[in-house]
Design a protein around this motif. Structure first.
Motif, PDB file in Angstrom:
ATOM      1  N   CYS A   1      -0.118   3.841   6.449  1.00 26.92           N
ATOM      2  CA  CYS A   1      -0.579   2.592   7.088  1.00 26.92           C
ATOM      3  C   CYS A   1      -1.759   2.012   6.307  1.00 26.92           C
ATOM      4  O   CYS A   1      -1.834   0.793   6.074  1.00 26.92           O
TER       5      CYS A   1
ATOM      6  N   THR B   1      -4.137  -3.956  11.619  1.00 25.95           N
ATOM      7  CA  THR B   1      -5.325  -3.099  11.520  1.00 25.95           C
ATOM      8  C   THR B   1      -5.736  -2.608  12.909  1.00 25.95           C
ATOM      9  O   THR B   1      -6.085  -1.435  13.097  1.00 25.95           O
TER      10      THR B   1
ATOM     11  N   THR C   1      -3.356   0.072  13.903  1.00 27.96           N
ATOM     12  CA  THR C   1      -3.626   1.312  13.165  1.00 27.96           C
ATOM     13  C   THR C   1      -4.845   2.036  13.727  1.00 27.96           C
ATOM     14  O   THR C   1      -4.908   3.268  13.730  1.00 27.96           O
TER      15      THR C   1
ATOM     16  N   VAL D   1       3.488 -14.067   0.399  1.00 29.06           N
ATOM     17  CA  VAL D   1       2.933 -12.721   0.212  1.00 29.06           C
ATOM     18  C   VAL D   1       4.082 -11.727   0.218  1.00 29.06           C
ATOM     19  O   VAL D   1       4.772 -11.593   1.231  1.00 29.06           O
ATOM     20  N   PHE D   2       4.283 -11.063  -0.910  1.00 28.26           N
ATOM     21  CA  PHE D   2       5.367 -10.080  -1.041  1.00 28.26           C
ATOM     22  C   PHE D   2       6.710 -10.635  -0.544  1.00 28.26           C
ATOM     23  O   PHE D   2       7.435  -9.980   0.205  1.00 28.26           O
TER      24      PHE D   2
ATOM     25  N   LEU E   1      -1.960  -1.572   4.465  1.00 23.28           N
ATOM     26  CA  LEU E   1      -3.000  -2.549   4.829  1.00 23.28           C
ATOM     27  C   LEU E   1      -3.781  -2.997   3.598  1.00 23.28           C
ATOM     28  O   LEU E   1      -4.057  -4.192   3.423  1.00 23.28           O
TER      29      LEU E   1
ATOM     30  N   TRP F   1      -2.404  -9.428   9.615  1.00 18.90           N
ATOM     31  CA  TRP F   1      -3.042  -8.263   8.996  1.00 18.90           C
ATOM     32  C   TRP F   1      -4.092  -7.664   9.946  1.00 18.90           C
ATOM     33  O   TRP F   1      -4.172  -6.444  10.108  1.00 18.90           O
TER      34      TRP F   1
ATOM     35  N   LEU G   1      -2.841  -2.897   0.404  1.00 22.35           N
ATOM     36  CA  LEU G   1      -1.994  -3.735  -0.464  1.00 22.35           C
ATOM     37  C   LEU G   1      -1.785  -5.110   0.164  1.00 22.35           C
ATOM     38  O   LEU G   1      -1.795  -6.141  -0.519  1.00 22.35           O
ATOM     39  N   GLY G   2      -1.590  -5.101   1.494  1.00 21.78           N
ATOM     40  CA  GLY G   2      -1.388  -6.375   2.194  1.00 21.78           C
ATOM     41  C   GLY G   2      -2.591  -7.287   2.055  1.00 21.78           C
ATOM     42  O   GLY G   2      -2.458  -8.490   1.822  1.00 21.78           O
ATOM     43  N   LEU G   3      -3.775  -6.697   2.159  1.00 23.93           N
ATOM     44  CA  LEU G   3      -4.991  -7.498   2.030  1.00 23.93           C
ATOM     45  C   LEU G   3      -5.090  -8.078   0.623  1.00 23.93           C
ATOM     46  O   LEU G   3      -5.453  -9.252   0.446  1.00 23.93           O
TER      47      LEU G   3
ATOM     48  N   GLY H   1      -2.573  -8.723  -1.297  1.00 22.67           N
ATOM     49  CA  GLY H   1      -1.546  -9.769  -1.388  1.00 22.67           C
ATOM     50  C   GLY H   1      -2.002 -11.057  -0.738  1.00 22.67           C
ATOM     51  O   GLY H   1      -1.760 -12.165  -1.259  1.00 22.67           O
TER      52      GLY H   1
END
Lengths: 400, 499
Positions: free
Chosen positions: B152, A121, A124, A103-104, B156, A117, B158-160, B162
């Motif tokens: 943030c 979250t 955040t 991933v990236f 998040l 992730w 974009l991460g999801l 990905g």
């Protein structure tokens, strides 16, 4: 599925066979899987504890033991994810790299990414929640936008751990590892923790007095069948739903037995009920009943068409749950349930004298209204189950 | 999606530019001097601007030596007043052992009290200070905070995307296998769909947020509506009611109790120069109907600040305006009415000594500097024309003095007594002194034939009075102080520049 096997992959598998595979404990189960379930367990226990804290003491800080349990669970999950991410991306282990996704530009097992992730979250949600408190007041509702973000993060951590276990389990099965049995148990346990998480999300709708309304069954239909179906579909297990429901039931009963052992004093008013010890949550819902029936059903229908299976699951889940929970609610309202096991004599400090009478919400749903409500519950359960079936079938093949 | 939510999340919070208030206007904090047996307490309570919220409490003790101060929040009246939580022990300052600090959670809006349990060598005693707890404002997000959390959120989402792409692309491949182009394409589609779904969730979250914000907005305090009508010299004030689905937030217009002998204490101040002030007492005629025959007064636009207290001890200041026409024939003032005619604001800042029309002088022991959000005990003295304490100082409406603090921009009004800024009627309820309220405290004005009750003024030995108060914000204030000697109520006026 179309794919090409790289030379690196062949090398990796060759090394795996010759050098003892992934980092593993004595039982052959990677240590981070144990830590993963510990992490999600701590978060869920912290949630139950925190709920009790608010019913018994009321006022909290960042540093209450319940919050510490949640935060330590989050830290453990973060540690696992960081370890796997760094090890896989920057480390020299070809085995780890081969069993990872990208991933990236970063590499790690899929579950580690999802759990990380979820952790981000959760982090955040903290300043968002602080702002929410400042803008609209301290928590008066469990379900608020920042809490939803937090709970979504918690769910992703739990699902990440589940995926981490599942991918390891599938690889272990293919490799004929002796750790398969242990991993299967971990998988079912992690599923049970997710059921706990789902049920915690809707706890405010599940008061004993509301169990003769259709709403609790609609709400449970939305969040539980998806997990039962997913667990049953993702890995062949005779008692997947039953095991998960048992974990949920055991933890909530344990809370009733253990929490009242500890003294507590309300720190918020008005104090209508003289709380002297920690107040547990209500007796768990009888999810175990539909879980057993569904597990028996899934043995014959596991590979049935998704929509048929979903429809059957929805109807069976709602029907069996109502058949057991409805009369059981009568029992919970009786004085026979006022004991240390069923715990219906525990009230939070804000319970008004009128709340102490064991009476159902009035008016109860009856006749056509009840029928329509339960049909809606079955429909919601079916949609929920359909989501679980599709997700679970996709997860059958997860290897990374 | 609204611009303020465009980034979903944010970092700092700011107060809305101005806060409305209940007891008083724009002055929510409570400054009170009270006694718990032999112990004297100077209490400062700063209620939160949202409920539930945390109030800070400061106490300076004097009198008999104190070992410990405990604090408890609870309802002022009703069943909640009998079921307080376990008290918290306040923290004694290591620098100043007579100063205690603490915080309390105020979970319910409405008429509350803070109860103090004080213990020392002379035993244990209690005292209570009323607090009107209400949500006063909705906080706004700071742009930088929103931007920070928005970043943030983007990461998040974009991460999801990905993660979803990786799951479809590689999740089911055997270890070491490389994804074929078809899988890569499917991964991209999955990532895009996931991002779209996440954006949909954000949109739904924003809608939900709006619903929650709208629900909260209904709990923000709004004073009872009031309209004033002038017919000849007959002033009529019509007061509305406030109905709310939220516990403790409905307010009636016929449950007012007497506050040191009066149903309403009405300050009429001529705007914009604040150069005429009256302290009057309208009669309560029927639900929401107050009437008064005005004395003869200079014409102009007057702002009316009417202080009332509900039966549960919740105080309100009802604000409206009237225009007094030139040549209005007034009624001779009643014995407990008072007025003052200071120089207009435009004439410059008034000093610490105010020369009264009858040759008396009122003197303010004015602090060298005045800062906002600081608790003071403002000290005033009345001197006769010879510069000596008057021979016959008397109470005015049962007290050594009354003070009104007005910010010249009209955003602050506070009617303060020697005991502090809390309404006296609420103070008496909090300390179980309701029996002195002429029987009205428990039932409000409904069913009462009378209106005001006469308050016997008594002789005083001192020509000085102190008012506990703190200015809520920087700016220019005008202070009207009323003291009585013989049968004359004097109204001194002072200006304060608050930093």
């Amino acid at each position: 599925m179309a794919h090409a096997v790289s030379p690196a992959g062949s090398v990796a598998r060759a090394r795996e066979q010759s050098s003892g595979k992934e980092p593993a404990s004595d039982t052959g189960v990677p240590w981070y899987l144990w830590c993963g379930v510990l992490s999600s367990t701590l978060i869920e226990i912290g949630g139950i504890w925190d709920y009790s804290w608010h019913r018994s003491i009321g006022r909290d800080t960042f540093w209450t033991p319940a919050h510490m349990a949640i935060q330590s669970g989050g830290l453990i999950a973060a540690g696992i994810c960081a370890y796997l991410l760094i090890l896989t991306t920057f480390g020299g282990s070809e085995t780890a790299k081969a069993a990872a996704v990208q991933v990236f530009g970063l590499r790690a097992p899929l579950g580690a990414f999802l759990a990380a992730w979820g952790g981000l979250t959760m982090v955040t949600s903290v300043p968002f929640d602080n702002w929410w408190h400042a803008a609209y007041g301290l928590d008066v509702k469990i379900v608020s936008p920042p809490h939803a973000l937090l709970i979504f993060g918690v769910h992703c951590v739990a699902f990440g751990i589940l995926l981490l276990i599942l991918s390891s389990l599938h690889r272990a099965v293919e490799a004929g590892s002796p750790a398969v049995k242990t991993m299967e148990r971990l998988y079912l346990y992690a599923g049970g923790v997710i059921v706990m998480s789902q049920m915690f999300l809707i706890i405010q709708y599940l008061g004993n007095g509301s169990l003769h309304l259709s709403r609790p069954y609609r709400v449970m239909g939305a969040v539980v069948p998806v997990i039962f179906a997913l667990l049953s579909q993702a890995h062949p297990s005779k008692w997947a739903a039953t095991a998960a429901a048992s974990i949920y039931t055991a933890y909530y009963i344990a809370a009733i037995l253990i929490l009242p052992l500890f003294p507590a004093q309300p720190k918020l008013g008005p104090v209508f009920y003289p709380v002297t010890h920690m107040v547990p949550s209500n007796f768990p819902m009888l999810l175990i009943a539909p879980a057993i029936v569904l597990d028996l059903l899934y043995r014959r229908m596991r590979d049935e068409k998704p929509w048929i299976l979903a429809l059957v699951t929805g109807v069976v889940f709602t029907g069996v749950l109502v058949a057991f929970e409805w009369p059981f609610a009568d029992f919970l309202m009786s004085r026979w349930a006022e004991n240390r096991f069923f715990g219906t004599m525990y009230y939070d400090f804000s319970a008004h004298p009128s709340d102490l009478a064991h009476v159902f919400a009035s008016p109860p749903d009856t006749g056509l209204q009840l029928a329509a409500g339960l049909v809606k519950a079955a429909a919601i359960s079916s949609i929920s189950a359909l989501a679980g079936i599709y997700s679970g079938r996709w997860m059958r093949g997860v290897r990374r | 999606m609204k611009p303020r939510r465009s980034c979903l999340l944010v970092l700092f919070v700011v107060l809305a530019a101005s806060l409305s208030a209940h007891a008083h206007v724009g002055s929510k904090d409570v400054f009170e001097e009270t006694s718990a047996g032999p112990y004297k307490l100077f209490v400062t309570i700063r209620p939160p601007v949202v409920i539930p919220g945390v109030a800070s409490v400061d106490v300076r003790v004097s009198g008999a030596p104190v070992d410990q101060v405990q604090v408890t929040p609870l309802a002022l009246t009703g069943v909640g007043s009998e079921h307080g939580p376990a008290p918290d022990t306040m923290k004694r300052s290591s620098i100043d052992p007579k100063f205690y600090t603490g915080s309390i959670w105020m979970m319910e809006a409405g008429s509350m009290q803070v109860r103090f349990n004080v213990s020392g060598a002379d035993g244990k005693y209690t005292a209570a200070v009323p607090v009107a707890a209400q949500a006063l404002t909705t906080l706004k997000m700071q742009r930088a905070f929103g931007a920070g959390l928005g970043v943030c959120g983007i990461i998040l989402i974009l991460g999801l995307g990905g993660i979803a792409a990786a799951a479809v692309r590689e999740g089911k491949l055997p270890p070491g296998a490389m994804p074929a182009p078809a899988l890569r394409r499917r991964g991209l589609v999955a990532g895009a769909l996931t991002i779209s779904f996440a954006l949909l969730l954000v949109w739904g979250g924003d809608k939900w947020w709006n619903v929650e914000a709208a629900s909260f907005a209904t709990t923000v305090y709004k004073p009872l509506s009031v309209s004033a009508f002038l017919t000849g010299d007959n002033l009529e004030m019509l007061v509305g009611t406030h109905q709310s689905d939220h516990l403790g937030q409905s307010r009636s217009n016929d449950d007012f109790i007497l506050d040191h002998g009066k149903v309403m204490h009405l300050y009429m101040v001529r705007e914009p120069q604040l150069d005429v002030i009256y302290h009057l007492h309208p009669d309560f005629i029927s639900a929401g109907d107050f009437r008064l025959k005005l004395p003869q007064m200079p014409p102009g636009e007057y702002k009316l600040y009417g202080d009332v207290v509900h039966a549960n001890g919740f105080p309100e200041t009802l604000v409206t305006t009237i225009n007094v026409p030139p040549g209005m024939q007034g009624t001779p003032p009643q014995v407990d009415e008072a007025m003052g005619t200071p120089a207009p604001l435009s004439a410059g800042e008034l000093g610490a000594s105010y020369k009264l029309p009858d040759g008396y002088t009122m003197v303010w022991d004015k602090p060298a500097t005045l800062t906002a959000d600081t608790a003071y005990a403002f000290h005033f003295e009345l001197l006769d024309p010879s510069g000596k304490p008057p021979a016959h100082m008397r109470t005015y409406l049962g007290m050594a003095g009354h003070a009104a603090f007005l910010k010249t921009d009209g955003t602050v009004f506070a009617h303060v007594h020697p005991s502090g800024s809390a309404a006296m009627a609420a103070v008496m309820l909090a300390n179980n002194e309701g029996s002195t309220m002429a029987g009205s405290a428990s039932q409000g004005m409904s069913g009462m034939a009378g209106m005001s009750m006469p308050v016997a003024d008594t002789d005083l030995s001192s020509n000085a009075v102190e008012f506990p108060y703190g200015f809520p914000s920087p700016g220019r204030y005008r202070i009207f102080v009323q003291m009585k000697h013989d049968n004359t109520v004097e109204t001194g006026t002072f200006d304060a520049i608050v930093k």
